[in-house]
Design a protein around this motif. Structure first.
Motif, mmCIF file in Angstrom:
data_model
loop_
_atom_site.group_PDB
_atom_site.id
_atom_site.type_symbol
_atom_site.label_atom_id
_atom_site.label_comp_id
_atom_site.label_asym_id
_atom_site.label_seq_id
_atom_site.Cartn_x
_atom_site.Cartn_y
_atom_site.Cartn_z
ATOM 1 N N LEU A 68 1.059 -1.512 -0.040
ATOM 2 C CA LEU A 68 -0.135 -0.227 -0.307
ATOM 3 C C LEU A 68 0.672 1.445 0.182
ATOM 4 C CD1 LEU A 68 -3.104 -1.003 2.559
ATOM 5 C CD2 LEU A 68 -3.037 -0.828 -0.475
ATOM 6 N N LEU A 69 2.393 1.005 0.824
ATOM 7 C CA LEU A 69 2.875 2.554 0.612
ATOM 8 C C LEU A 69 3.358 2.329 -0.506
ATOM 9 C CD1 LEU A 69 5.390 1.551 4.110
ATOM 10 C CD2 LEU A 69 4.039 4.022 3.233
ATOM 11 N N VAL A 70 4.118 1.746 -2.015
ATOM 12 C CA VAL A 70 4.191 1.735 -3.155
ATOM 13 C C VAL A 70 2.947 2.054 -4.299
ATOM 14 C CG1 VAL A 70 4.750 0.376 -5.088
ATOM 15 C CG2 VAL A 70 5.647 -0.372 -2.469
ATOM 16 N N GLU A 71 1.704 1.752 -3.619
ATOM 17 C CA GLU A 71 0.700 2.621 -4.378
ATOM 18 C C GLU A 71 0.384 3.821 -3.733
ATOM 19 O OE1 GLU A 71 -2.866 0.651 -3.583
ATOM 20 O OE2 GLU A 71 -2.350 -1.368 -4.357
ATOM 21 N N LYS A 72 0.720 4.427 -2.876
ATOM 22 C CA LYS A 72 0.465 5.946 -2.602
ATOM 23 C C LYS A 72 1.631 6.242 -2.963
ATOM 24 C CE LYS A 72 1.105 8.192 1.664
ATOM 25 N NZ LYS A 72 1.505 8.101 3.512
ATOM 26 N N LEU A 73 2.381 6.403 -2.951
ATOM 27 C CA LEU A 73 3.969 6.668 -4.020
ATOM 28 C C LEU A 73 3.288 6.802 -5.296
ATOM 29 C CD1 LEU A 73 7.245 5.113 -2.902
ATOM 30 C CD2 LEU A 73 6.448 7.055 -2.231
ATOM 31 N N THR A 74 3.254 5.881 -5.857
ATOM 32 C CA THR A 74 2.731 6.017 -7.739
ATOM 33 C C THR A 74 1.432 7.026 -7.900
ATOM 34 O OG1 THR A 74 3.114 3.573 -7.796
ATOM 35 C CG2 THR A 74 1.539 4.814 -9.536
ATOM 36 N N SER A 75 0.131 7.115 -6.543
ATOM 37 C CA SER A 75 -0.901 7.594 -6.798
ATOM 38 C C SER A 75 -0.364 9.287 -6.314
ATOM 39 C CB SER A 75 -1.973 7.068 -5.374
ATOM 40 O OG SER A 75 -1.462 7.565 -4.121
ATOM 41 N N ARG A 76 0.504 9.571 -6.498
ATOM 42 C CA ARG A 76 0.912 10.757 -5.587
ATOM 43 C C ARG A 76 2.426 10.985 -7.341
ATOM 44 N NH1 ARG A 76 2.969 11.381 0.369
ATOM 45 N NH2 ARG A 76 0.568 11.319 1.031
ATOM 46 N N GLY A 77 2.385 10.646 -8.357
ATOM 47 C CA GLY A 77 3.129 10.294 -9.429
ATOM 48 C C GLY A 77 4.469 10.260 -9.360
ATOM 49 N N MET A 78 4.598 9.479 -8.055
ATOM 50 C CA MET A 78 6.641 8.646 -8.970
ATOM 51 C C MET A 78 6.653 7.768 -9.331
ATOM 52 S SD MET A 78 8.967 7.129 -5.738
ATOM 53 C CE MET A 78 8.515 8.514 -4.888
ATOM 54 N N ILE A 79 6.941 7.619 -10.881
ATOM 55 C CA ILE A 79 6.982 6.573 -11.420
ATOM 56 C C ILE A 79 8.238 5.191 -10.994
ATOM 57 C CG2 ILE A 79 8.386 6.184 -14.055
ATOM 58 C CD1 ILE A 79 8.068 9.072 -14.706
ATOM 59 N N LEU A 80 7.118 4.129 -11.338
ATOM 60 C CA LEU A 80 8.459 2.984 -10.826
ATOM 61 C C LEU A 80 8.269 1.910 -11.776
ATOM 62 C CD1 LEU A 80 6.799 4.107 -7.969
ATOM 63 C CD2 LEU A 80 6.869 2.491 -7.210
ATOM 64 N N ARG A 81 8.674 2.329 -12.436
ATOM 65 C CA ARG A 81 9.850 1.085 -12.929
ATOM 66 C C ARG A 81 9.448 -0.269 -12.796
ATOM 67 N NH1 ARG A 81 14.167 -2.079 -13.936
ATOM 68 N NH2 ARG A 81 15.387 -1.096 -12.151
ATOM 69 N N ASP A 82 9.709 -0.927 -11.454
ATOM 70 C CA ASP A 82 9.394 -2.019 -10.632
ATOM 71 C C ASP A 82 9.346 -2.090 -9.318
ATOM 72 O OD1 ASP A 82 9.716 -4.760 -9.617
ATOM 73 O OD2 ASP A 82 11.827 -4.952 -10.688
ATOM 74 N N SER A 83 7.902 -2.221 -9.505
ATOM 75 C CA SER A 83 6.757 -2.159 -8.831
ATOM 76 C C SER A 83 8.065 -3.153 -7.004
ATOM 77 C CB SER A 83 6.208 -1.894 -8.565
ATOM 78 O OG SER A 83 5.184 -3.203 -8.805
ATOM 79 N N LEU A 84 7.768 -4.497 -7.705
ATOM 80 C CA LEU A 84 8.490 -5.264 -6.545
ATOM 81 C C LEU A 84 9.628 -4.602 -5.794
ATOM 82 C CD1 LEU A 84 7.116 -8.898 -8.393
ATOM 83 C CD2 LEU A 84 6.241 -7.623 -6.298
ATOM 84 N N ARG A 85 10.476 -4.376 -6.556
ATOM 85 C CA ARG A 85 12.147 -4.120 -6.142
ATOM 86 C C ARG A 85 11.683 -2.587 -5.186
ATOM 87 N NH1 ARG A 85 15.635 0.499 -7.932
ATOM 88 N NH2 ARG A 85 17.206 -0.216 -7.888
ATOM 89 N N ALA A 86 10.894 -2.202 -5.562
ATOM 90 C CA ALA A 86 10.342 -0.694 -4.740
ATOM 91 C C ALA A 86 9.876 -1.127 -3.365
ATOM 92 C CB ALA A 86 8.802 0.726 -5.649
ATOM 93 N N GLU A 138 2.265 15.774 -3.684
ATOM 94 C CA GLU A 138 2.497 15.558 -5.226
ATOM 95 C C GLU A 138 3.782 15.656 -6.019
ATOM 96 O OE1 GLU A 138 0.394 16.320 -9.434
ATOM 97 O OE2 GLU A 138 -0.959 16.900 -7.389
ATOM 98 N N PHE A 139 4.414 14.538 -6.394
ATOM 99 C CA PHE A 139 5.426 14.688 -7.132
ATOM 100 C C PHE A 139 5.826 15.156 -8.057
ATOM 101 C CE2 PHE A 139 6.765 10.872 -4.516
ATOM 102 C CZ PHE A 139 7.072 10.637 -3.597
ATOM 103 N N GLN A 140 7.136 15.530 -8.579
ATOM 104 C CA GLN A 140 6.920 16.885 -10.109
ATOM 105 C C GLN A 140 7.407 15.960 -11.266
ATOM 106 O OE1 GLN A 140 10.017 20.060 -9.772
ATOM 107 N NE2 GLN A 140 9.929 19.299 -7.624
ATOM 108 N N THR A 141 6.793 16.478 -12.184
ATOM 109 C CA THR A 141 7.326 14.965 -13.230
ATOM 110 C C THR A 141 7.557 14.195 -13.748
ATOM 111 O OG1 THR A 141 5.413 16.660 -14.069
ATOM 112 C CG2 THR A 141 6.593 15.159 -15.798
ATOM 113 N N GLY A 142 8.664 13.297 -13.150
ATOM 114 C CA GLY A 142 9.395 12.071 -14.232
ATOM 115 C C GLY A 142 10.386 11.893 -13.145
ATOM 116 N N THR A 143 9.876 12.000 -11.488
ATOM 117 C CA THR A 143 10.560 11.569 -10.873
ATOM 118 C C THR A 143 10.106 10.343 -10.629
ATOM 119 O OG1 THR A 143 9.524 13.788 -9.062
ATOM 120 C CG2 THR A 143 10.198 11.203 -8.347
ATOM 121 N N THR A 144 11.659 9.068 -10.518
ATOM 122 C CA THR A 144 10.976 7.772 -10.666
ATOM 123 C C THR A 144 12.302 7.755 -9.198
ATOM 124 O OG1 THR A 144 13.598 7.721 -11.481
ATOM 125 C CG2 THR A 144 11.850 8.104 -13.157
ATOM 126 N N PHE A 145 11.210 6.038 -8.390
ATOM 127 C CA PHE A 145 11.950 5.925 -7.382
ATOM 128 C C PHE A 145 12.794 5.492 -7.886
ATOM 129 C CE2 PHE A 145 12.720 2.289 -4.618
ATOM 130 C CZ PHE A 145 12.406 2.662 -3.574
#
Length: 378
Positions: free
Chosen positions: A16-34, A69-76
């Motif tokens: 759910l923490l990973v989902e929270k980051l995604t919902s705020r605009g963070m780009i996750l290439r690999d959610s399991l790694r995150a 909310e994250f700035q555009t282009g923010t990646t994990f």
């Protein structure tokens, strides 16, 4: 059980923490790694590294509002690179501060020991302010320091200290100092009389005793941050760095923004390290590390107190990168070409011969690979 405050945040599992980051605009290439990294490091430890990447708005010249909310282009991945970058800086800082702490501790103990083996017990060696008891206080700073100092001695497992205690011998300051931590050293210096402080500063080439007091407070603070694995690279210093008036600091000319950030500390650390070990290459490693900072939204050279172009190597000649020695480079190329020709000649002569010297061929190829690695290093 007492009722918890209504505003306490709800507990969230890692997914759910990973989902929270995604919902705020963070780009996750690999959610399991995150998710795995959150289990290893912790959501809120990493939050200090993504906080600069949040969207914001200025409401006054020095006051901003941060949004969830994250700035555009923010990646994990970039945030994690930031975390690793900061870790490398902490390790370099600890490496330097260890040498400085031992060096300063030795100087203080030696200079005071020259006055008396137990000069740290004599109130005449300390400022009147530190030995007086303020209104509503039960103990002076001097008394409190000695209580902590005595506890450090009792807890110490250093052979030299245990030997004195077990044999009921008075412990001279040059032995007692082995039990000190950086905070003990910093506090002792701050309590010394002006004459004794200046005596120590003279050993270091510092013109004002308040400068060393300022440095000790900052070095102790950054040491504690490093020891507790806290973020260091883009945070403000404990206090704005003070500098003496000498050629080194006059040349670098730290401004207020630089003096309040990591770069200001690097300048001070290198000044002290240069006195301890003139051949040290610490500044080279730090310059290379800072210049190779990861590309992360919100992490800028300016946020570390550096010029926008990176580490100012011209102010630190030792850090200037030089080109490889051209004659050596040419010799290696010529050697590689000669060995190439030898292989071609051998294969040309024996292209119809089944008895090619495979062992010679193997050794020659290995030699060429070794040369290639040397060329790559250059």
């Amino acid at each position: 059980m007492e009722q918890l405050a209504k505003t306490v945040k709800p507990f969230l599992e890692y997914d759910l923490l990973v989902e929270k980051l995604t919902s705020r605009g963070m780009i996750l290439r690999d959610s399991l790694r995150a998710q795995r990294k959150l289990t290893q490091i912790g959501y809120y430890r990493l939050s200090g590294y993504w906080h600069p990447a949040l969207k914001y708005k200025f409401i006054q010249p020095k006051e901003i509002i941060k949004y969830d909310e994250f700035q555009t282009g923010t990646t994990f991945d970039s945030i994690f690179d930031f975390y690793l970058f900061d870790k490398k800086i902490r390790l370099e800082l600890l490496c330097a501060i260890e040498r400085i702490e031992i060096y300063l501790r030795t100087i203080v103990a030696h200079e005071l020991g020259r006055i008396h083996p137990q000069a740290h017990f004599d109130k005449k060696n300390f400022s009147r302010f530190s030995t007086s008891i303020e209104k509503d206080d039960r103990f002076s700073e001097f008394d409190l320091w000695h209580r902590k100092h005595q506890q450090l001695l009792e807890d110490s497992r250093e052979d030299s200290i245990r030997s004195h205690i077990d044999n009921e011998k008075p412990i001279p300051i040059w032995v007692a100092c082995e039990a000190w931590n950086f905070g003990t050293l910093s506090k002792l210096y701050s309590m010394l009389s002006g004459a004794n402080q200046q005596m120590i500063c003279d050993r270091l080439g510092i013109d004002k005793r308040q400068v060393l007091d300022n440095w000790l407070i900052n070095l102790n603070g950054i040491r504690n941050r490093c020891a507790h694995h806290s973020r260091v690279c883009n945070r403000s210093n404990i206090r704005t760095i003070m500098t003496p008036k000498n050629g080194y600091f006059n040349l670098i000319a730290l401004g207020s923004s630089e003096s309040n950030k990591l770069y200001g500390l690097v300048v001070v650390i290198w000044f002290l390290l240069s006195k301890i070990g003139p051949s040290s290459d610490w500044i080279n490693r730090m310059a290379d590390l800072l210049d190779d900072k990861p590309e992360v939204i919100g992490l800028t050279f300016k946020s570390m107190g550096l010029p926008e172009t990176g580490f100012p190597r011209k102010l630190f000649p030792k850090t200037i990168r030089t080109e490889p020695d051209i004659p050596v480079f040419a010799d290696l190329i010529e050697s590689a070409n000669n060995q190439n020709l030898q292989i071609l000649d051998m294969l040309r002569e024996k292209k119809h011969d089944s008895e090619v010297d495979h062992e010679l061929l193997k050794r020659t190829v290995e030699s060429l690979l070794e040369l290639a690695m040397k060329l790559e290093e250059l």
